[in-house]
Design a protein around this motif. Structure first.
Motif, short mmCIF file in Angstrom:
data_model
loop_
_atom_site.label_atom_id
_atom_site.label_comp_id
_atom_site.label_asym_id
_atom_site.label_seq_id
_atom_site.Cartn_x
_atom_site.Cartn_y
_atom_site.Cartn_z
N HIS A 16 0.84 -1.20 0.00
CA HIS A 16 0.00 0.00 0.00
C HIS A 16 0.88 1.26 0.00
O HIS A 16 0.72 2.16 -0.83
CB HIS A 16 -0.91 0.03 1.23
CG HIS A 16 -2.01 -0.98 1.21
ND1 HIS A 16 -2.41 -1.62 0.07
CD2 HIS A 16 -2.80 -1.46 2.22
CE1 HIS A 16 -3.41 -2.44 0.35
NE2 HIS A 16 -3.65 -2.36 1.64
N LYS A 19 3.10 2.52 -3.04
CA LYS A 19 2.48 3.22 -4.18
C LYS A 19 2.80 4.71 -4.17
O LYS A 19 2.64 5.39 -5.19
CB LYS A 19 0.97 2.98 -4.18
CG LYS A 19 0.59 1.52 -4.41
CD LYS A 19 -0.90 1.33 -4.53
CE LYS A 19 -1.27 -0.15 -4.60
NZ LYS A 19 -0.57 -0.89 -5.65
N LYS A 143 -14.72 4.10 -5.13
CA LYS A 143 -14.04 3.33 -6.18
C LYS A 143 -14.78 3.43 -7.51
O LYS A 143 -14.16 3.53 -8.58
CB LYS A 143 -13.89 1.87 -5.75
CG LYS A 143 -12.81 1.64 -4.70
CD LYS A 143 -12.77 0.18 -4.25
CE LYS A 143 -12.28 -0.76 -5.31
NZ LYS A 143 -10.80 -0.70 -5.49
N LYS A 147 -13.31 4.89 -10.97
CA LYS A 147 -13.31 4.02 -12.16
C LYS A 147 -14.03 4.66 -13.34
O LYS A 147 -13.62 4.55 -14.50
CB LYS A 147 -13.97 2.68 -11.80
CG LYS A 147 -14.13 1.72 -12.98
CD LYS A 147 -14.88 0.48 -12.54
CE LYS A 147 -15.16 -0.45 -13.71
NZ LYS A 147 -15.95 -1.64 -13.30
N SER A 211 -6.25 6.98 -8.92
CA SER A 211 -6.10 5.61 -9.40
C SER A 211 -5.30 4.77 -8.41
O SER A 211 -5.63 3.60 -8.17
CB SER A 211 -5.41 5.59 -10.78
OG SER A 211 -6.24 6.20 -11.75
N GLU A 212 -4.26 5.35 -7.82
CA GLU A 212 -3.48 4.63 -6.81
C GLU A 212 -4.32 4.39 -5.55
O GLU A 212 -4.25 3.32 -4.95
CB GLU A 212 -2.20 5.40 -6.46
CG GLU A 212 -1.21 5.54 -7.60
CD GLU A 212 -0.65 4.20 -8.08
OE1 GLU A 212 -0.85 3.17 -7.41
OE2 GLU A 212 0.00 4.18 -9.14
N SER A 214 -7.53 3.98 -5.42
CA SER A 214 -8.50 2.93 -5.73
C SER A 214 -7.89 1.53 -5.60
O SER A 214 -8.57 0.59 -5.18
CB SER A 214 -9.06 3.14 -7.15
OG SER A 214 -10.06 2.21 -7.43
N LYS A 215 -6.61 1.40 -5.94
CA LYS A 215 -5.94 0.10 -5.84
C LYS A 215 -5.80 -0.36 -4.39
O LYS A 215 -5.77 -1.55 -4.10
CB LYS A 215 -4.56 0.17 -6.50
CG LYS A 215 -4.59 0.38 -8.00
CD LYS A 215 -3.18 0.60 -8.54
CE LYS A 215 -3.20 0.99 -10.01
NZ LYS A 215 -1.84 1.33 -10.51
N ASP A 218 -10.50 -1.60 -0.56
CA ASP A 218 -11.27 -2.82 -0.80
C ASP A 218 -12.69 -2.44 -1.25
O ASP A 218 -13.18 -1.35 -0.93
CB ASP A 218 -11.35 -3.67 0.47
CG ASP A 218 -9.99 -4.17 0.91
OD1 ASP A 218 -9.18 -4.50 0.02
OD2 ASP A 218 -9.73 -4.22 2.13
#
Length: 380
Positions: A16, A19, A143, A147, A211-212, A214-215, A218
């Motif tokens: 985590h 990133k 999220k 997206k 975007s990072e 969101s990765k 959960d």
């Protein structure tokens, strides 16, 4: 500093935080990961000029002992080596200890590594964000917002403001907008718990940052807290603090770009349209020519064609669910339509055209909180 920790939990949180760590950091200390052990657990921190992430690993989670702290302390370790080492250690637990010279011993089973650490006092402090004025939203909703907009940001640095996603909050509704000047993605969400008097209109968060984020998150209905200041945005979960720098400048007035009327309106099955355009682009895999031509045949069929002179031509017909208005003939970048169709998450889409050389709108047929706008391509 000395502690023992469950390796799988350690690995997840190191990933985590990593990133936010760049291999091309402007300062050597920023290529490192800061680790602090204290009685309640361990925090890991990574940062670059745009993103800072802090992950908290509690000593206990219910009846589960995750970390055993023998001696509190702190250290900064080279992230690229440290992450790979922890990931490949043989046992389920890892012991980390640091001596007076900042040399860090990492041991698990029969494996032992010694890494030269850096002075943790040289690591920059996390941004200071006043957390009183925050709003909440569900993690899975956040999220979805990312997206359904992040794909449309610009990748060109010529207009840095377009590399971000514009957020505006008004009357309890969050509006997220992204555009690269050729296409626009807009997604609205109602916030249940935002302060009644909380509003902002020109917050632009780098698309890369979101975007990072969101990765890391959960897909859950857990709540995430969002705090916006003049130059930072903080996303706070139970065990993660994610800071992102905001982009400077004024975002384009995108609402003025959206047509208020149309000459032709078509409703079509999203999966059928997506598959047809994907097939139309099979002959242009080098990416230089993503132009798709669309025209109406009567009031029940759309004809999709794509021509790559050195390869060949593809033609396909797609049945319409409904067709209202004038005869249609338009060309567009097929890849842009594909990107939008992949995130629309609706069985049917409505497309509104205002002319062969005018922008057109695509939205889900069964909901009104999402909109995509595309510029046509001139083919003559």
């Amino acid at each position: 500093m000395k502690f023992t920790i469950q390796r799988d939990v350690f690995v997840q949180n190191i990933q985590h935080v990593s990133k936010a760590i760049s291999s091309r950091a402007s300062m050597p200390i920023l290529s490192g990961l800061k680790m602090v052990a204290f009685d309640e657990g361990v925090t890991l921190t990574g940062s670059d000029s745009d993103i800072s992430i802090e992950a908290y690993i509690p000593a206990e989670d219910g009846d589960n002992q995750i970390v055993d702290i023998e001696r509190p302390g702190s250290i900064v370790l080279q992230a690229k080596y440290f992450a790979d080492i922890i990931k490949k250690l043989p046992e389920t637990t890892v012991e980390v200890s640091v001596n007076d010279q900042n040399v860090t011993k990492i041991s698990s089973g029969s494996s032992e590594f010694n890494l030269n650490g850096l002075d943790p006092d040289e690591f920059p402090r996390l941004p200071e964000v006043e957390q009183g004025n925050a709003f909440q939203l569900k993690t899975d909703l956040l999220k979805a917002l990312i997206k359904q907009t992040a794909f449309a940001v610009s990748t060109a640095e010529t207009r840095p403001i377009l590399t971000g996603i514009h957020w505006g909050l008004e009357e309890g509704k969050l509006m997220c907008t992204a555009t690269d000047s050729h296409r626009l993605a807009m997604r609205e969400a109602a916030l249940e718990d935002s302060p009644a008097d909380m509003e902002f209109s020109n917050v632009v968060i780098p698309g890369k940052s979101l975007s990072e984020l969101s990765k890391i998150l959960d897909d859950t209905e857990d709540t995430i807290s969002v705090t916006v200041t003049d130059n930072q945005c903080l996303f706070k979960t139970k065990n993660i603090l994610f800071f992102s720098r905001l982009l400077d400048g004024n975002y384009p007035a995108t609402k003025n770009m959206i047509p208020t009327s149309s000459k032709t309106e078509v409703q079509v099955q999203a999966k059928k349209l997506l598959a047809a355009i994907e097939r139309a682009l099979l002959l242009s895999r080098d990416g230089k020519n993503n132009v798709v031509n669309l025209k109406s045949i009567g009031e029940s069929t759309l004809e999709i064609t794509s021509v790559t002179p050195e390869v060949g031509k593809v033609t396909e017909e797609v049945a319409c669910d409904s067709f209202n208005g004038e005869e249609l003939r338009i060309s567009f970048n097929g890849k842009n339509i594909i990107d939008a169709l992949r995130v629309i998450e609706s069985d049917d889409v409505t497309i509104q055209f205002t002319g062969a050389m005018s922008p057109f709108i695509m939205r889900p047929a069964d909901r009104d909180y999402m909109l995509h706008l595309f510029s046509p391509v001139r083919t003559y």
